[in-house]
Enzyme design. Structure first.
Site, PDB file in Angstrom:
ATOM      1  CB  CYS A   1      -1.195  -0.099   1.183  1.00 32.06           C
ATOM      2  SG  CYS A   1      -2.597   1.273   0.943  1.00 32.06           S
TER       3      CYS A   1
ATOM      4  CG  HIS B   1      -3.953  -3.216   2.697  1.00 36.58           C
ATOM      5  ND1 HIS B   1      -3.044  -2.639   3.827  1.00 36.58           N
ATOM      6  CD2 HIS B   1      -4.651  -2.104   2.431  1.00 36.58           C
ATOM      7  CE1 HIS B   1      -3.153  -1.497   3.873  1.00 36.58           C
ATOM      8  NE2 HIS B   1      -4.178  -1.043   2.929  1.00 36.58           N
TER       9      HIS B   1
ATOM     10  CD  GLU C   1      -2.119  -5.968   5.270  1.00 30.03           C
ATOM     11  OE1 GLU C   1      -2.333  -4.700   5.552  1.00 30.03           O
ATOM     12  OE2 GLU C   1      -1.661  -6.500   4.147  1.00 30.03           O
TER      13      GLU C   1
END
Length: 220
Positions: free
Chosen positions: A79, A202, A204
């Site tokens: 990001c 992202h 994650e």
């Protein structure tokens, strides 16, 4: 062991937990002195470009990041971390002609999505900025980070700015996948050059697809 740079920007623990879920050993690095003990490095980040660069300078991270990359070990920007790897950004800049200087690891610049987007038929379409939520990836070339994933895999984005690499797609490509926003207008969503990788989204927060990418990165 994977090191996650702590420069005061972003939720580092979520990245660490996502790596641990795929079996990787990840540690949060509070100072640059710990970089020599890790095999791979991640630069995460949420927020503004100028603030992110200021915090990297304040923490004496800039020189260490360049030194780590020079070793040939893998590095991943996520990001804002992706954007900081580029040469400059217009975010919080005095003018477009005076951009904020980035790390300069990857050639190119970071620019803002236009709220009023000109369509091919001469009309103007208003789009939501930031670009937030799930969107799909289309591979433009092979990339070890994307191994085992299908075209059109969905990932999670939250950003108002995007990267515009300076590249020769035939001889020295940087972009490895693109995402369309608005529809019909692609931007670089993953980048790969030598031992440096970057994602605008992202991983994650991207469930199964993001976990697969993190596992691929841990296996580099």
């Amino acid at each position: 062991m994977i090191g996650i740079i702590d420069y005061g920007v972003g939720n580092l623990r979520s990245v660490q937990k996502a790596l641990e879920r795929v079996g990787a050993h990840a540690v949060i690095l509070p100072t640059p002195q710990s970089v020599s003990d890790v095999d791979k490095l991640i630069l995460p980040g949420v927020g503004a470009f100028a603030d992110g660069m200021a915090k990297l300078h304040e923490g004496d991270w800039v020189e260490w990041i360049h030194a780590f990359i020079a070793t040939g070990k893998p590095m991943l920007g996520i990001c804002l971390g992706m954007q900081l790897l580029f040469e400059s950004s217009t975010e919080d800049a005095p003018s477009d002609d005076q951009p904020v200087v980035g790390l300069g690891v990857l050639p190119g610049r970071v620019v803002r999505f236009d709220v009023e987007h000109a369509t091919g038929d001469g009309h103007v379409q208003r789009i939501k900025v930031p670009h937030m939520g799930w969107n799909t990836l289309e591979w433009t070339r092979e990339d070890p980070l994307l191994n085992g994933l299908e075209q059109g895999s969905a990932v999670y984005f939250v950003h108002s700015y995007y990267c515009v690499p300076t590249e020769d797609a035939a001889t020295d490509p940087i972009t490895s996948a693109v995402t369309e926003y608005p529809q019909g207008t692609p931007f670089t969503s993953t980048a790969h050059h030598e031992n440096v990788w970057a994602t605008q989204f992202h991983p994650e927060k991207s469930q199964r697809v993001g976990a697969a990418m993190l596992k691929n990165f841990a296996s580099l």
